[in-house]
Design an enzyme around this catalytic site. Sequence first.
Site, PDB file in Angstrom:
ATOM      1  N   HIS A   1       0.874  -1.176   0.000  1.00  0.00           N
ATOM      2  CA  HIS A   1       0.000   0.000   0.000  1.00  0.00           C
ATOM      3  C   HIS A   1       0.914   1.230   0.000  1.00  0.00           C
ATOM      4  O   HIS A   1       2.011   1.173   0.576  1.00  0.00           O
ATOM      5  CB  HIS A   1      -0.837   0.113   1.274  1.00  0.00           C
ATOM      6  CG  HIS A   1      -1.742  -1.024   1.561  1.00  0.00           C
ATOM      7  ND1 HIS A   1      -1.322  -2.160   2.192  1.00  0.00           N
ATOM      8  CD2 HIS A   1      -3.067  -1.185   1.340  1.00  0.00           C
ATOM      9  CE1 HIS A   1      -2.354  -2.988   2.344  1.00  0.00           C
ATOM     10  NE2 HIS A   1      -3.430  -2.421   1.829  1.00  0.00           N
TER      11      HIS A   1
ATOM     12  N   ASP B   1       2.391   1.931   3.328  1.00  0.00           N
ATOM     13  CA  ASP B   1       3.355   0.975   3.879  1.00  0.00           C
ATOM     14  C   ASP B   1       4.772   1.453   3.594  1.00  0.00           C
ATOM     15  O   ASP B   1       5.678   1.261   4.401  1.00  0.00           O
ATOM     16  CB  ASP B   1       3.244  -0.417   3.239  1.00  0.00           C
ATOM     17  CG  ASP B   1       1.855  -0.997   3.312  1.00  0.00           C
ATOM     18  OD1 ASP B   1       1.103  -0.613   4.214  1.00  0.00           O
ATOM     19  OD2 ASP B   1       1.538  -1.850   2.459  1.00  0.00           O
TER      20      ASP B   1
ATOM     21  N   GLU C   1     -10.772  -6.661  -4.835  1.00  0.00           N
ATOM     22  CA  GLU C   1     -10.613  -7.760  -3.865  1.00  0.00           C
ATOM     23  C   GLU C   1     -11.873  -7.862  -3.017  1.00  0.00           C
ATOM     24  O   GLU C   1     -12.106  -7.035  -2.135  1.00  0.00           O
ATOM     25  CB  GLU C   1      -9.386  -7.481  -2.988  1.00  0.00           C
ATOM     26  CG  GLU C   1      -9.113  -8.587  -2.002  1.00  0.00           C
ATOM     27  CD  GLU C   1      -7.836  -8.330  -1.202  1.00  0.00           C
ATOM     28  OE1 GLU C   1      -6.851  -7.809  -1.783  1.00  0.00           O
ATOM     29  OE2 GLU C   1      -7.822  -8.654  -0.003  1.00  0.00           O
TER      30      GLU C   1
ATOM     31  N   GLU D   1      -9.217 -13.526  -2.035  1.00  0.00           N
ATOM     32  CA  GLU D   1      -8.504 -13.865  -0.797  1.00  0.00           C
ATOM     33  C   GLU D   1      -9.240 -14.990  -0.077  1.00  0.00           C
ATOM     34  O   GLU D   1     -10.448 -14.928   0.151  1.00  0.00           O
ATOM     35  CB  GLU D   1      -8.402 -12.631   0.105  1.00  0.00           C
ATOM     36  CG  GLU D   1      -7.730 -12.945   1.442  1.00  0.00           C
ATOM     37  CD  GLU D   1      -7.257 -11.704   2.180  1.00  0.00           C
ATOM     38  OE1 GLU D   1      -6.740 -10.778   1.521  1.00  0.00           O
ATOM     39  OE2 GLU D   1      -7.394 -11.667   3.407  1.00  0.00           O
TER      40      GLU D   1
ATOM     41  N   HIS E   1     -11.347 -14.103   2.938  1.00  0.00           N
ATOM     42  CA  HIS E   1     -12.524 -13.286   2.614  1.00  0.00           C
ATOM     43  C   HIS E   1     -13.640 -14.172   2.062  1.00  0.00           C
ATOM     44  O   HIS E   1     -14.816 -13.956   2.356  1.00  0.00           O
ATOM     45  CB  HIS E   1     -12.177 -12.210   1.591  1.00  0.00           C
ATOM     46  CG  HIS E   1     -11.161 -11.227   2.072  1.00  0.00           C
ATOM     47  ND1 HIS E   1     -10.721 -10.171   1.302  1.00  0.00           N
ATOM     48  CD2 HIS E   1     -10.501 -11.128   3.252  1.00  0.00           C
ATOM     49  CE1 HIS E   1      -9.828  -9.476   1.991  1.00  0.00           C
ATOM     50  NE2 HIS E   1      -9.676 -10.044   3.173  1.00  0.00           N
TER      51      HIS E   1
ATOM     52  N   ASP F   1      -4.933 -13.706  -2.937  1.00  0.00           N
ATOM     53  CA  ASP F   1      -4.312 -13.433  -1.643  1.00  0.00           C
ATOM     54  C   ASP F   1      -4.388 -14.730  -0.854  1.00  0.00           C
ATOM     55  O   ASP F   1      -5.466 -15.145  -0.401  1.00  0.00           O
ATOM     56  CB  ASP F   1      -5.028 -12.289  -0.909  1.00  0.00           C
ATOM     57  CG  ASP F   1      -4.459 -10.925  -1.291  1.00  0.00           C
ATOM     58  OD1 ASP F   1      -3.583 -10.877  -2.183  1.00  0.00           O
ATOM     59  OD2 ASP F   1      -4.879  -9.920  -0.692  1.00  0.00           O
TER      60      ASP F   1
ATOM     61  N   ASP G   1     -11.227 -12.093   9.958  1.00  0.00           N
ATOM     62  CA  ASP G   1     -10.138 -12.252   9.002  1.00  0.00           C
ATOM     63  C   ASP G   1      -8.851 -12.542   9.778  1.00  0.00           C
ATOM     64  O   ASP G   1      -8.082 -11.635  10.055  1.00  0.00           O
ATOM     65  CB  ASP G   1     -10.034 -10.937   8.205  1.00  0.00           C
ATOM     66  CG  ASP G   1      -9.318 -11.090   6.886  1.00  0.00           C
ATOM     67  OD1 ASP G   1      -9.061 -12.226   6.466  1.00  0.00           O
ATOM     68  OD2 ASP G   1      -9.024 -10.050   6.258  1.00  0.00           O
TER      69      ASP G   1
ATOM     70  N   ASP H   1      -0.989 -12.605   1.840  1.00  0.00           N
ATOM     71  CA  ASP H   1      -1.641 -11.579   2.655  1.00  0.00           C
ATOM     72  C   ASP H   1      -1.957 -12.233   4.000  1.00  0.00           C
ATOM     73  O   ASP H   1      -3.103 -12.561   4.302  1.00  0.00           O
ATOM     74  CB  ASP H   1      -2.910 -11.079   1.948  1.00  0.00           C
ATOM     75  CG  ASP H   1      -3.446  -9.827   2.592  1.00  0.00           C
ATOM     76  OD1 ASP H   1      -2.894  -9.428   3.630  1.00  0.00           O
ATOM     77  OD2 ASP H   1      -4.409  -9.239   2.053  1.00  0.00           O
TER      78      ASP H   1
END
Length: 440
Positions: free
Chosen positions: A104, A107, A235, A271, A274, A299, A310, A342
């Site tokens: 990101h 980050d 996502e 993901e 998710h 992910d 999560d 992730d």
Amino acid sequence: MPKSNQYFPTIKKINYEGPETDNPFAFTHYDENRVVAGKTMKDHFRFAVAYWHSFCNENSDPFGVGTRIFPWNKSKDPLENAKFRLEAAFEFFTKLGVPYYCFHDRDLGPEGQTIGESEKILAKMVSLAKQHQENTGVKLLWGTANLFTHPRYMNGAATNPDFEVVCHAAAQVKAALDATVELGGENYVFWGGREGYMSLLNTDMKREMDHLGTFLRAARDYGRKIGFKGSFLIEPKPMEPTKHQYDFDAATVIGFLREHDLLDDFKLNIEANHATLASHTFSHDVMLAAQNGLLGSIDANRGDDQNGWDTDYFPTNLYDAVEIMMILLEHGGIAPGGLNFDAKIRRNSTDLEDLFHAHIGGMDTFARGLLIANEILTNSDYRELRDGRYRSFDSDDGEKFAKGNLTLGELRALAIVNGEPEQRSGKQELIENLVNRFIR
Ligand code: XLS
Ligand code: NI
Ligand code: NI
């Protein structure tokens, strides 16, 4: 060999040693140059490290502060530390031998006091990251903008009821797209962290979702204008941090992309955790995306059967990996996406080397999954058992129906002529046993 040996001095390059090794710093199954089904393992997976979990997240939780002590936080100046963090990250990537990473905007470096200052900080960090990429050959799988941490996004970013917040989100996405293009990123991700609502009573859902579509088209147009050739990825996630998120699951997102005329440029980043939060299996959402030609990237992580959030465990479930690799093998692979970890080590995993164990485990799990999946698809009756169930649509009237050439009345007439259908077993237990026979 890694150029730097400063932050993980006791760890050498991780090599493949085979299933018999007892060296915890070696791969048992991931052998990057081994060719399986016509491609090297490296090309099958295109593994990526998630910068945020591995290098930024100190593992605080709602009940306590972070427990991880980062040797790269050497300075009192957050910008200096951002540079050290980048060095540590590239030392880690090269020692692990992953071809990609993901980040990101926030980050890489901290947010500044103004938009201009934030853009400058990001551009500075991007130029350093570019040097590291050139020195090591590690590439950017995808970039994204963090549109959920700053308090201004508490009511959403692109779907915020306040236009001024939407503009801030746009400024951030514009800079994150610039960064991604500058670093040769192969994809760009939108995870709608707070694009949803906590209560429908104070929410105009229709307006918010329309704004999201408009925002994504503007981002797409800007990306294409500056020469971004890769895929934009959405996502899906059903909830957390908001009660309801608009990008609920793969099926919802595909419908949304169709409605907003985004199917030519957007695909999905699925993901695992998710999908399970949305009450699907990991393989369900991967399959749904793949069969629509919209599987952009994955992910790779794992939820917890008992916990409804999560948890982002590292993926260690071999059965899941087998199913996912069967789908990838049958649908032409994951490129230009990849498998991004992730995932985060647990709050009490406080040794620096735990980050290596976590990634080695995830990579070996998928490598084993690939080998098993390939065996099942090439050396068993699996495909025949599955596809054979649909044989009646391959010719004659069944084929006519499948092509849309029979009316409801004609179908009724056939039912009368053909009489009561014979029972045909679904063979689930046989197929489950078949899969388990190959897991060895
Ligand atoms: C959070 C998401 C996030 C995205 C990137 O649940 O998985 O990490 O992948 O913003
Ligand atoms: Ni994710
Ligand atoms: Ni997640």
